[in-house]
Design a protein around this motif. Structure first.
Motif: not given
Length: 263
Positions: A201-219, A237-247
């Protein structure tokens, strides 16, 4: 850069995925104007000349939070999405401009509900279509998962984004990100079996997109990161800085030139 090598690098980075999904607002599309500017424009078109955009902005923030808390998911279980947006607009104008005629406020609300279905209110995020095309070339299925009301299909069509296999709104799913349920429902939209670890899943919200997807077992990856977003994930700590892209440009460059570790 060698084109063949670039293609191989992208293929390797996306090899594990059978499904890639995207958020919409501030990921694929963004507002062409801030809400307070759009609201003021609509009011002026109805003859309201004395409009304070700063007052609209303050009122929008407070009333949007209040409506989202009192009537979650655009009023899905209590009213309906049209009532939700109409009520929000009316309350914003009542709160910030008590001199405006009540009938006129209702007319402005109805106009804004329609306006936000059109190209006038939206613009494509830079390189959004290109990333969707990359996903299509290298993956079997592409989808949209968005906390949105039923207007989304119309908006995607008028904005001429690349075709996707399914569009899943929170309103239709009766579940909002970051709830795992909406991600589980997305997997069921696929025409072939897709397991959570095979979805990105690709999104811009740390909570709704990144953490939501990770808790569902997604990347997941975060794109189009703002300073406000940075404050949200800087100490998480749940967010991998290598999975963050400014653009999206940064993301595509990483796909083409780096080995992305998804775990």
């Amino acid at each position: 850069m060698n084109i063949g090598a670039t293609s191989c690098s992208v293929a390797r980075n996306l090899a594990r995925f059978k499904l890639i999904t995207f958020d919409v607002t501030d990921t694929l599309l963004k507002f062409s104007r801030p809400p307070e500017v759009q609201y003021a424009l609509a009011a002026r078109q109805h003859g309201c000349t004395e409009i304070n955009e700063q007052a609209l902005a303050r009122s929008f923030r407070s009333h949007f939070k209040r409506m989202a808390r009192s009537y979650p998911n655009f009023g899905k279980r209590s009213k309906d999405w049209v009532w939700w947006w109409r009520t929000l607009v009316i309350n914003i104008f009542r709160d910030s401009h008590d001199h405006i005629d009540e009938i006129m406020i209702h007319e402005v609300a109805e106009q804004l509900i329609e306006n936000y279905k059109t190209r006038d209110c939206w613009t494509e995020v830079h390189l959004a279509s290109e990333v969707m095309k990359i996903a299509r070339i290298h993956c079997k299925q592409i989808g949209i998962i968005s906390n949105f009301d039923p207007r989304l299909n119309t908006i995607l069509e008028v904005m001429s984004l690349p075709k996707v296999d399914f569009v899943l709104t929170s309103y239709d799913a009766d579940s909002q990100k970051p709830d795992r349920k909406i991600f589980d429902i997305a997997l069921k939209q696929c025409t072939t079996q897709v397991y959570p670890h095979e979805a990105l899943h690709i999104g811009n919200s740390p909570k709704q997109d990144y953490i939501g997807a990770k808790h569902a077992g997604w990347s997941s990856v975060l794109v189009n990161v703002t300073k406000e977003t940075e404050r949200e994930f800087s100490f998480n700590p749940e967010i991998n800085p290598k999975h963050i892209f400014k653009t999206f440009d940064d993301f595509t460059q990483a796909l083409k030139s780096e080995q992305i570790i998804w775990e």
